[in-house]
Structure formats: C-alpha cells, structure tokens
Design a protein around this motif. Sequence first.
Motif, PDB file in Angstrom:
ATOM      1  N   UNK A 181       0.838  -1.190   0.000  1.00  0.00           N
ATOM      2  CA  UNK A 181       0.000   0.000   0.000  1.00  0.00           C
ATOM      3  C   UNK A 181       0.872   1.238   0.000  1.00  0.00           C
ATOM      4  N   UNK A 182       0.439   2.288  -0.731  1.00  0.00           N
ATOM      5  CA  UNK A 182       1.229   3.502  -0.866  1.00  0.00           C
ATOM      6  C   UNK A 182       1.350   4.250   0.450  1.00  0.00           C
ATOM      7  N   UNK A 183       0.247   4.372   1.182  1.00  0.00           N
ATOM      8  CA  UNK A 183       0.243   5.026   2.488  1.00  0.00           C
ATOM      9  C   UNK A 183      -0.279   4.054   3.526  1.00  0.00           C
ATOM     10  N   UNK A 184       0.209   4.143   4.754  1.00  0.00           N
ATOM     11  CA  UNK A 184      -0.396   3.300   5.797  1.00  0.00           C
ATOM     12  C   UNK A 184      -1.849   3.689   5.985  1.00  0.00           C
ATOM     13  N   UNK A 185      -2.674   2.699   6.298  1.00  0.00           N
ATOM     14  CA  UNK A 185      -4.107   2.932   6.480  1.00  0.00           C
ATOM     15  C   UNK A 185      -4.479   2.740   7.946  1.00  0.00           C
ATOM     16  N   UNK A 186      -5.401   3.558   8.402  1.00  0.00           N
ATOM     17  CA  UNK A 186      -5.936   3.414   9.748  1.00  0.00           C
ATOM     18  C   UNK A 186      -7.448   3.471   9.671  1.00  0.00           C
ATOM     19  N   UNK A 187      -8.102   2.538  10.344  1.00  0.00           N
ATOM     20  CA  UNK A 187      -9.559   2.555  10.443  1.00  0.00           C
ATOM     21  C   UNK A 187      -9.932   3.331  11.696  1.00  0.00           C
ATOM     22  N   UNK A 188     -10.834   4.292  11.545  1.00  0.00           N
ATOM     23  CA  UNK A 188     -11.362   5.048  12.683  1.00  0.00           C
ATOM     24  C   UNK A 188     -12.848   4.733  12.800  1.00  0.00           C
ATOM     25  N   UNK A 189     -13.229   4.183  13.935  1.00  0.00           N
ATOM     26  CA  UNK A 189     -14.634   3.925  14.206  1.00  0.00           C
ATOM     27  C   UNK A 189     -15.142   4.888  15.260  1.00  0.00           C
ATOM     28  N   UNK A 190     -16.339   5.384  15.071  1.00  0.00           N
ATOM     29  CA  UNK A 190     -16.985   6.239  16.076  1.00  0.00           C
ATOM     30  C   UNK A 190     -18.297   5.564  16.439  1.00  0.00           C
ATOM     31  N   UNK A 191     -18.434   5.181  17.704  1.00  0.00           N
ATOM     32  CA  UNK A 191     -19.655   4.516  18.142  1.00  0.00           C
ATOM     33  C   UNK A 191     -20.528   5.489  18.927  1.00  0.00           C
ATOM     34  N   UNK A 192     -21.602   4.970  19.527  1.00  0.00           N
ATOM     35  CA  UNK A 192     -22.628   5.843  20.085  1.00  0.00           C
ATOM     36  C   UNK A 192     -22.433   6.300  21.511  1.00  0.00           C
ATOM     37  N   UNK A 193     -21.279   6.042  22.119  1.00  0.00           N
ATOM     38  CA  UNK A 193     -21.042   6.534  23.475  1.00  0.00           C
ATOM     39  C   UNK A 193     -20.927   8.054  23.464  1.00  0.00           C
ATOM     40  N   UNK A 194     -21.199   8.663  24.610  1.00  0.00           N
ATOM     41  CA  UNK A 194     -20.979  10.097  24.734  1.00  0.00           C
ATOM     42  C   UNK A 194     -19.499  10.391  24.530  1.00  0.00           C
ATOM     43  N   UNK A 195     -19.213  11.468  23.809  1.00  0.00           N
ATOM     44  CA  UNK A 195     -17.823  11.804  23.524  1.00  0.00           C
ATOM     45  C   UNK A 195     -17.498  11.758  22.045  1.00  0.00           C
ATOM     46  N   UNK A 229     -26.362   9.972  16.258  1.00  0.00           N
ATOM     47  CA  UNK A 229     -27.197  10.638  17.249  1.00  0.00           C
ATOM     48  C   UNK A 229     -26.367  11.523  18.177  1.00  0.00           C
ATOM     49  N   UNK A 230     -25.231  10.998  18.656  1.00  0.00           N
ATOM     50  CA  UNK A 230     -24.407  11.794  19.560  1.00  0.00           C
ATOM     51  C   UNK A 230     -23.765  12.976  18.841  1.00  0.00           C
ATOM     52  N   UNK A 231     -23.442  12.797  17.563  1.00  0.00           N
ATOM     53  CA  UNK A 231     -22.912  13.930  16.794  1.00  0.00           C
ATOM     54  C   UNK A 231     -23.897  15.088  16.816  1.00  0.00           C
ATOM     55  N   UNK A 232     -25.164  14.793  16.554  1.00  0.00           N
ATOM     56  CA  UNK A 232     -26.187  15.835  16.510  1.00  0.00           C
ATOM     57  C   UNK A 232     -26.443  16.438  17.889  1.00  0.00           C
ATOM     58  N   UNK A 233     -26.306  15.619  18.940  1.00  0.00           N
ATOM     59  CA  UNK A 233     -26.594  16.089  20.289  1.00  0.00           C
ATOM     60  C   UNK A 233     -25.431  16.857  20.914  1.00  0.00           C
ATOM     61  N   UNK A 234     -24.190  16.461  20.584  1.00  0.00           N
ATOM     62  CA  UNK A 234     -23.026  16.974  21.300  1.00  0.00           C
ATOM     63  C   UNK A 234     -22.185  17.976  20.527  1.00  0.00           C
ATOM     64  N   UNK A 235     -22.402  18.103  19.232  1.00  0.00           N
ATOM     65  CA  UNK A 235     -21.584  19.019  18.434  1.00  0.00           C
ATOM     66  C   UNK A 235     -22.470  19.813  17.471  1.00  0.00           C
ATOM     67  N   UNK A 236     -21.854  20.831  16.893  1.00  0.00           N
ATOM     68  CA  UNK A 236     -22.531  21.629  15.873  1.00  0.00           C
ATOM     69  C   UNK A 236     -22.041  21.255  14.474  1.00  0.00           C
ATOM     70  N   UNK A 237     -21.180  20.243  14.392  1.00  0.00           N
ATOM     71  CA  UNK A 237     -20.621  19.854  13.106  1.00  0.00           C
ATOM     72  C   UNK A 237     -21.610  18.974  12.353  1.00  0.00           C
ATOM     73  N   UNK A 238     -21.639  19.102  11.044  1.00  0.00           N
ATOM     74  CA  UNK A 238     -22.560  18.319  10.232  1.00  0.00           C
ATOM     75  C   UNK A 238     -21.948  16.971   9.854  1.00  0.00           C
ATOM     76  N   UNK A 239     -22.814  16.079   9.424  1.00  0.00           N
ATOM     77  CA  UNK A 239     -22.345  14.765   8.981  1.00  0.00           C
ATOM     78  C   UNK A 239     -21.374  14.901   7.811  1.00  0.00           C
ATOM     79  N   UNK A 240     -21.691  15.767   6.869  1.00  0.00           N
ATOM     80  CA  UNK A 240     -20.823  15.955   5.707  1.00  0.00           C
ATOM     81  C   UNK A 240     -19.457  16.492   6.119  1.00  0.00           C
ATOM     82  N   UNK A 241     -19.427  17.382   7.104  1.00  0.00           N
ATOM     83  CA  UNK A 241     -18.156  17.943   7.565  1.00  0.00           C
ATOM     84  C   UNK A 241     -17.293  16.871   8.229  1.00  0.00           C
TER      85      UNK A 241
END
Length: 207
Positions: A1-15, A44-56
């Motif tokens: 692979x040209x660049x190392x890859x990292x998987x980032x998961x965001x689950x539904x816990x607060x934070x 759900x937590x994105x909408x409740x805890x931040x002002x950032x949009x899904x697209x952002x």
Amino acid sequence: MDRPRLVVGISGASGFQYGLKALQLLRAVGGVEVHLVLSKGAEMTRAMETAITRDEVQALADVVHPVQNLGASISSGSFRTLGMLVAPCSMRSLAAMAQGLGDNLLTRAADVVLKERRRLVLMVREAPLNLAHLDNMRRVTEMGGVIFPPVPAFYAQPQTVDDIVTHSVARALDLFGIDVPALPRWDGGRMAHQGPAESPGSVGRCQ
C-alpha cells in the motif's frame, strides 16, 4: 500500500468529540489513509453533542464506509491496515467485540483487526463500570486489544476542554506509531514538545 491505512470507528457513546479530534489530528499530520465508519448511535451523539454536520465529519476521512456494508474493504483481513481506533467506544460495541459478534461494519472491522493480530485501541466511555463491562474489557485485552479510557492528563496543565480531548486522542494515536508534533510529553519533571511550542489543542480545535 502507498500510504499506511488506519480505520477510525466512532460509536454511540458520549464523547463524539474524541472521534472528531482523531480525524482532525490525522488530517493535520497527514501521511495516513483514513477509513471511517460511524455507528447509528454515533450519528445521534454527533447531533446532540456538536454543531458539526455529517458531511463535515465525513470530509475529514479519505474513505467513508456505511456501517451496514459488511462487504466493505475493511471487513477483510486481506485489506492491510495499521489497525483500528474506536473513539469513543460504547459498552455495546465493546461487548460485541469481546464476543466476536461482527453484527455491523464497525464491530466486524474490529474483529478483523483482532484476528489479524493488528492494533485495536478502544477509547471506552462509561462510568461507573459494572462487572460485564470489566469482563468484556478483560476479554478484549486478552485478545490483544488496548483499552484506552480517555483519562485527563493534568500534568500537561490543560487550559481548555479541547486541550484535554486533544491530549487523550494524540496519546491513543501514539499507539499506532503516529506522531502528533503538538503533543506535550513528560521529560523528567518538565513538559517537552516535539514540535513548535504550542498548545496541545492548537491542531484542529473542535468547535
């Protein structure tokens, strides 16, 4: 692979801010291909805890995988990665990982990382902890995962909540060999910065 890859998961816990900060720091550091998967609870937590949009949020990743797509590249061990960071990690997702239950792409990707003996780092978020939580943490640890609660490091003398979030996430990225230059490090009784002397939260502050 040209660049190392990292998987980032965001689950539904607060934070949700922890996952957001991971994406921001990875974008600022560069050199890593980021694959993102968000659970339904994370939306759900994105909408409740931040002002950032899904697209952002999605714009901060190189590749975004729908959580229901079990045929995605990150669901296969033949797709090489550095591993996976789950920030934050809910107790529900932790339980699924502890039992090998890949019932969505986030937990399946984590299962792949464990079976391939790659690095899985879980920024678990819950308090207080019951015996099931602790037992699931033990099981994942025995399988090679790293339980990394986002505990504040006050020796860094944080000035803002963002400083605290940034320090925790930067330390988690350390476990993959990803260096965040703004991360303050302990050096025999004084703080040392690897890069320019700047606030640890100065890279990609959460809004």
